[in-house]
Design a protein around this motif. Structure first.
Motif, mmCIF file in Angstrom:
data_model
loop_
_atom_site.group_PDB
_atom_site.id
_atom_site.type_symbol
_atom_site.label_atom_id
_atom_site.label_comp_id
_atom_site.label_asym_id
_atom_site.label_seq_id
_atom_site.Cartn_x
_atom_site.Cartn_y
_atom_site.Cartn_z
ATOM 1 N N LEU A 151 0.863 -1.171 0.000
ATOM 2 C CA LEU A 151 0.000 0.000 0.000
ATOM 3 C C LEU A 151 0.902 1.224 0.000
ATOM 4 N N ALA A 152 0.765 2.076 -1.021
ATOM 5 C CA ALA A 152 1.579 3.291 -1.126
ATOM 6 C C ALA A 152 0.841 4.461 -0.504
ATOM 7 N N LYS A 153 1.576 5.232 0.305
ATOM 8 C CA LYS A 153 1.005 6.429 0.923
ATOM 9 C C LYS A 153 1.930 7.598 0.630
ATOM 10 N N PRO A 154 1.517 8.581 -0.108
ATOM 11 C CA PRO A 154 0.258 8.736 -0.834
ATOM 12 C C PRO A 154 0.249 7.838 -2.074
ATOM 13 N N PRO A 155 -0.913 7.462 -2.557
ATOM 14 C CA PRO A 155 -0.984 6.569 -3.710
ATOM 15 C C PRO A 155 -0.502 7.214 -5.003
ATOM 16 N N ILE A 156 -0.609 8.534 -5.112
ATOM 17 C CA ILE A 156 -0.170 9.261 -6.307
ATOM 18 C C ILE A 156 0.563 10.514 -5.856
ATOM 19 N N GLY A 157 1.685 10.806 -6.504
ATOM 20 C CA GLY A 157 2.431 12.021 -6.178
ATOM 21 C C GLY A 157 2.391 12.996 -7.337
ATOM 22 N N PHE A 158 2.025 14.219 -7.056
ATOM 23 C CA PHE A 158 1.969 15.245 -8.087
ATOM 24 C C PHE A 158 2.911 16.387 -7.727
ATOM 25 N N PHE A 159 3.629 16.903 -8.704
ATOM 26 C CA PHE A 159 4.407 18.123 -8.563
ATOM 27 C C PHE A 159 3.811 19.107 -9.556
ATOM 28 N N GLY A 200 15.019 24.362 -11.854
ATOM 29 C CA GLY A 200 16.239 24.567 -11.075
ATOM 30 C C GLY A 200 16.219 23.960 -9.691
ATOM 31 N N PRO A 201 15.255 24.297 -8.818
ATOM 32 C CA PRO A 201 15.269 23.733 -7.463
ATOM 33 C C PRO A 201 15.006 22.227 -7.460
ATOM 34 N N VAL A 202 15.367 21.602 -6.339
ATOM 35 C CA VAL A 202 15.113 20.174 -6.148
ATOM 36 C C VAL A 202 13.874 20.029 -5.267
ATOM 37 N N TYR A 203 12.955 19.217 -5.697
ATOM 38 C CA TYR A 203 11.729 18.955 -4.948
ATOM 39 C C TYR A 203 11.748 17.495 -4.515
ATOM 40 N N GLU A 204 11.316 17.262 -3.309
ATOM 41 C CA GLU A 204 11.311 15.898 -2.782
ATOM 42 C C GLU A 204 9.928 15.534 -2.268
ATOM 43 N N MET A 205 9.648 14.235 -2.302
ATOM 44 C CA MET A 205 8.402 13.718 -1.759
ATOM 45 C C MET A 205 8.707 12.383 -1.101
ATOM 46 N N ARG A 249 10.936 -4.338 -5.851
ATOM 47 C CA ARG A 249 11.844 -3.722 -6.812
ATOM 48 C C ARG A 249 11.142 -2.497 -7.375
ATOM 49 N N VAL A 250 11.793 -1.349 -7.250
ATOM 50 C CA VAL A 250 11.232 -0.102 -7.752
ATOM 51 C C VAL A 250 11.993 0.278 -9.015
ATOM 52 N N LEU A 251 11.267 0.482 -10.082
ATOM 53 C CA LEU A 251 11.882 0.861 -11.355
ATOM 54 C C LEU A 251 12.114 2.360 -11.395
ATOM 55 N N PRO A 252 13.229 2.794 -11.974
ATOM 56 C CA PRO A 252 13.505 4.233 -12.040
ATOM 57 C C PRO A 252 12.543 4.922 -13.001
ATOM 58 N N PRO A 253 12.349 6.224 -12.809
ATOM 59 C CA PRO A 253 11.480 6.972 -13.732
ATOM 60 C C PRO A 253 12.044 6.929 -15.151
ATOM 61 N N SER A 254 11.175 7.044 -16.121
ATOM 62 C CA SER A 254 11.591 6.957 -17.524
ATOM 63 C C SER A 254 12.021 8.310 -18.089
ATOM 64 N N THR A 255 12.128 9.319 -17.248
ATOM 65 C CA THR A 255 12.524 10.645 -17.707
ATOM 66 C C THR A 255 13.766 11.099 -16.932
ATOM 67 N N PRO A 256 14.666 11.857 -17.548
ATOM 68 C CA PRO A 256 15.856 12.321 -16.838
ATOM 69 C C PRO A 256 15.554 13.433 -15.841
ATOM 70 N N TYR A 257 14.344 13.936 -15.810
ATOM 71 C CA TYR A 257 13.994 15.048 -14.934
ATOM 72 C C TYR A 257 13.583 14.603 -13.534
ATOM 73 N N PHE A 258 13.423 13.307 -13.329
ATOM 74 C CA PHE A 258 13.065 12.768 -12.024
ATOM 75 C C PHE A 258 14.052 11.686 -11.648
ATOM 76 N N ALA A 259 14.248 11.501 -10.361
ATOM 77 C CA ALA A 259 15.164 10.471 -9.869
ATOM 78 C C ALA A 259 14.601 9.873 -8.589
ATOM 79 N N LEU A 260 15.056 8.677 -8.278
ATOM 80 C CA LEU A 260 14.674 8.017 -7.040
ATOM 81 C C LEU A 260 15.907 7.882 -6.165
#
Length: 82
Positions: A27-35, A41-46, A61-72
């Protein structure tokens, strides 16, 4: 695998069978993350908490995001549960 036909004269249920694959394990909390309110420029975290909903230890196993603009990042374990 294909289902075996029911013997003649036996009642067949019309309700769909529920398998283990239909039951959520985490169970993921929160189930969906929105920015939505961000600037370039700034770094945002959740923080996202994952809770095992079963009584069995599970691997995740968590797969990395498919875009270079986000990271885990590597998470941390809640000391109370580890």
């Amino acid at each position: 695998p294909p289902k075996k036909p029911a013997p003649i004269g036996e009642f067949q249920s019309t309700e769909p069978e529920q398998s283990c694959a239909d039951t959520p394990v985490f169970l993921a909390k929160p189930p969906i993350g929105f920015f939505t309110d961000y600037e370039i420029g700034p770094v945002y975290e959740m923080v996202i908490a994952l809770q095992n909903t079963t009584t069995t230890s599970r691997y995740l196993r968590v797969l990395p995001p498919s875009t270079p603009y986000f990271a885990l990042g590597l998470g941390h374990c809640n000391r109370r549960l580890c």
